[in-house]
Design an enzyme around this catalytic site. Structure first.
Site, PDB file in Angstrom:
ATOM      1  N   TYR A   1     101.986  66.921  47.064  1.00 41.56           N
ATOM      2  CA  TYR A   1     100.870  65.979  46.889  1.00 41.56           C
ATOM      3  C   TYR A   1     100.171  65.668  48.215  1.00 41.56           C
ATOM      4  CZ  TYR A   1     102.942  65.315  42.286  1.00 41.56           C
ATOM      5  OH  TYR A   1     103.450  65.524  41.025  1.00 41.56           O
TER       6      TYR A   1
ATOM      7  N   ASP B   1     113.738  64.387  41.918  1.00 44.26           N
ATOM      8  CA  ASP B   1     114.289  65.723  42.156  1.00 44.26           C
ATOM      9  C   ASP B   1     114.780  65.905  43.586  1.00 44.26           C
ATOM     10  OD1 ASP B   1     114.144  67.164  39.710  1.00 44.26           O
ATOM     11  OD2 ASP B   1     111.962  67.105  39.857  1.00 44.26           O
TER      12      ASP B   1
ATOM     13  N   HIS C   1     104.014  74.645  47.185  1.00 41.58           N
ATOM     14  CA  HIS C   1     103.663  74.366  45.800  1.00 41.58           C
ATOM     15  C   HIS C   1     102.657  73.244  45.674  1.00 41.58           C
ATOM     16  CE1 HIS C   1     106.697  71.277  46.466  1.00 41.58           C
ATOM     17  NE2 HIS C   1     106.172  70.643  45.452  1.00 41.58           N
TER      18      HIS C   1
ATOM     19  N   TYR D   1      98.926  62.434  36.151  1.00 40.19           N
ATOM     20  CA  TYR D   1      99.476  61.117  36.512  1.00 40.19           C
ATOM     21  C   TYR D   1      99.507  60.906  38.017  1.00 40.19           C
ATOM     22  CZ  TYR D   1     104.188  62.301  38.325  1.00 40.19           C
ATOM     23  OH  TYR D   1     105.241  62.721  39.093  1.00 40.19           O
ATOM     24  N   ARG D   2      99.200  61.955  38.793  1.00 42.92           N
ATOM     25  CA  ARG D   2      99.381  61.880  40.243  1.00 42.92           C
ATOM     26  C   ARG D   2      98.666  63.070  40.839  1.00 42.92           C
ATOM     27  NH1 ARG D   2     105.646  61.903  42.257  1.00 42.92           N
ATOM     28  NH2 ARG D   2     105.359  61.505  44.455  1.00 42.92           N
TER      29      ARG D   2
END
Ligand code: ADP
Length: 556
Positions: free
Chosen positions: A106, A168, A418, A499-500
């Protein structure tokens, strides 16, 4: 001679003199040792999750220098944060707070506005202020990571009383993950739901406590500075206090710097058993989800389970080259073969049972007979799969023990990085199927293998599509970026929102939440301009631009 070198990138509309003046004033606040000006590319070369960058996005999908801070300031305590807010207002320099900066996928620690001054809250402000085992909660500062709290529970022999929930990857902070509304997999997996009480520095430097924290503790020493005053005994017990509930405006937001947070802990459940159910066919998805919904809403499935497509576990077990030497995308036959090779299904459901044996046995009998209706479903406990890294990792995470093994799947490709595309879906077979088909098709059209999981909160699923790309390959990065933009638009057209978001996608996603002529964004902008009129705190965070930024010049 100036004490600090010039930064590699200056904040917007700030010349080097003004920057140096700001930095020397900041040094008076936090001490010279607690300032790092980012002046040289060697300072933004870190690439290791556990020794992560504090200034740039280690998994950058755009150029590495696109999201980069000019300096990192490390406040030692709450009044330093307050002073930094006042200084940022005086100089009109944007600051970007983070807790541990491991928000990878993110943007990590990187700011949305290039040249912002990073506020590394976690470096010094990392105390566990309270763990209450009777009422099962903790109160923490920004630098407390999931590993830290877990170590504390273990060292003090408290896990016999309370458990925590972990996401995670355990290297991030409770505060950073919770503010971003991150998730884990125990019954307390919705982190935002399970926070209770915030202490927040507002953009003007003032300090508030939310909920019951606003009611002073009669025993508190009023001679102490507010941040040190003993808190109300119900602060971590009841979220709402009295009047408008403020906490929401501080999550995924740029309206405050959170310096303390309460977090609800689980009582030690008195027993635990993780499980894996494998389903052989791709088409089983519909049935699995239909069976899951009533079991989850009625809490027969007690935790937030994870339903993975085959390549998640495959990527954890090895890089792509372990399965194929071809550059071509894996087709259904090859995916079936990989599933067989790993003794897994095309879909694999990881869950856990909590409670004494008698409770677990009865829940398991219902779960087993329900999913047993799907032909070929197989049921496993940990002892059935001693060499299965995915199973071991889930067994650990699902009992609230942090790990970083989950990161392995980014090595699917060389220089693996990622991006997460994470839309919300209703827990229905039709929606899951439709979302899977659409995302898989687009992912493949852009030249990537589909790696994704559905995480079932309660009445919704977070569909986490992992776009693994090679960050050293410009073409791979470009494809990943085009793909995620395409996914965002295609999902919104079907009523699905994320959501993010990664820094590079915040505007795009915010733009999809456009009901009634962007009415919610207009409210967010009003709040932003009222609380932060100079727009110094995290401008652009989640697509909210303060009035002093020309939005059209900044949106990406
Ligand atoms: P993690 O805990 O996973 O390492 P970060 O520290 O990178 O997460 O934080 C993720 C994001 O959450 C940051 O980029 C920032 O926008 C926001 N954030 C984190 N900590 C705070 C905080 N203490 N106050 C305000 N916002 C924060």
């Amino acid at each position: 001679m100036e004490e600090f070198r010039d930064p590699f990138v200056l904040p917007p509309s700030v010349d080097r003199e003004k920057f140096h003046e700001f930095i020397s004033r900041a040094a008076q606040v936090v001490g010279i040792m607690n300032i790092m000006v980012i002046s040289d590319p060697s300072q933004f070369s870190k690439q290791d999750y556990m020794d992560s960058s504090k200034s740039h996005d280690m998994f950058h999908v755009l150029e590495k220098e696109e999201f980069l801070s000019s300096a990192v300031v490390m406040p030692r305590q709450v009044p330093d944060v307050q002073d930094m807010m006042r200084l940022a207002n005086e100089f009109e320099i944007p600051v970007w707070p983070f807790s541990t900066g491991r928000n990878i996928g993110y943007g990590g620690a990187a700011p949305r506005v290039r040249g912002s001054v990073a506020l590394d809250l976690g470096r010094h402000m990392n105390r566990i202020l309270e763990v209450n085992t009777d009422a099962a909660y903790a109160l923490v500062e920004p630098g407390v990571s999931y590993f830290d709290l877990h170590d504390y529970l273990v060292k003090n022999n408290l896990r016999k009383d309370v458990w925590m929930d972990v996401p995670d990857l355990g290297g991030g902070s409770l505060i950073g993950n919770t503010l971003e509304r991150g998730i884990g997999y125990t019954p307390y997996g919705d982190h935002w739901m399970m926070h209770c009480g915030l202490e927040v520095v507002l953009p003007d430097g003032s300090l508030i406590r939310t909920g019951m924290g606003a009611l002073p503790n009669p025993q508190a020493d009023k001679n102490k500075s507010p941040h040190e005053q003993e808190w109300n005994k119900s602060w971590q017990l009841f979220n709402y206090g009295f009047g408008p509930y403020n906490d929401g405006i501080f999550s995924q937001s740029s309206l405050g710097v959170v310096v303390k947070m309460g977090v609800s802990l689980m009582m030690n459940p008195g027993g635990f058993q993780s499980y894996l159910i494998t389903f052989p066919r791709n088409e089983d998805l519909h049935k699995i989800v239909e069976i899951m919904r009533p079991l989850r809403i009625s809490l027969v499935i007690q935790n937030a389970p994870k339903l993975e497509s085959i390549l998640v576990a495959a990527a954890l077990a090895g890089p792509r080259t372990k399965y194929t030497s071809s550059e071509k995308l894996l087709d259904d036959q090859e995916l079936d073969n990989i599933a067989e090779q790993l003794n897994l299904g095309r879909w694999n459901l990881y869950g856990a049972l909590y409670g004494p044996q008698v409770v677990r046995d009865s829940l398991w009998s219902v779960i087993k007979s329900s999913f047993g209706n799907i032909p070929g479903a197989k049921f496993f406990f940990l002892e059935d799969r001693p060499d299965d890294l995915a199973m071991q990792t889930r067994n650990t995470t699902f009992q609230g023990i942090p790990t970083i093994s989950e990161l392995e799947w980014v090595n699917w490709l060389p220089n693996g990085s990622h991006l997460f595309f994470s839309p919300i879906a209703p827990v229905t077979g039709d929606e899951a199927q439709a979302q899977y088909q659409l995302t898989r098709q687009l992912v493949q059209e852009h030249g990537f293998d589909f790696i994704g999981s559905f995480l079932v909160g309660l009445r919704e699923m977070h569909h986490i599509v992992c776009i693994v790309f090679d960050r050293k390959d410009d073409e791979s990065r470009r494809r990943a970026y085009t793909l995620i933009k395409t996914l965002i638009a295609a999902a919104a057209a079907r009523g699905w929102g994320e959501y993010r978001a990664h820094l590079a996608l915040m505007d795009e996603i915010a733009g999809t939440y456009s009901f009634n002529d962007n009415a919610q964004m207009k409210l967010n902008e009003k709040l932003k301009n009222a609380l932060d009129p100079k727009g110094i705190l995290a401008p652009g965070k989640n697509g909210v631009w303060p009035a002093n930024y020309k939005k059209e010049e900044w949106v990406m």
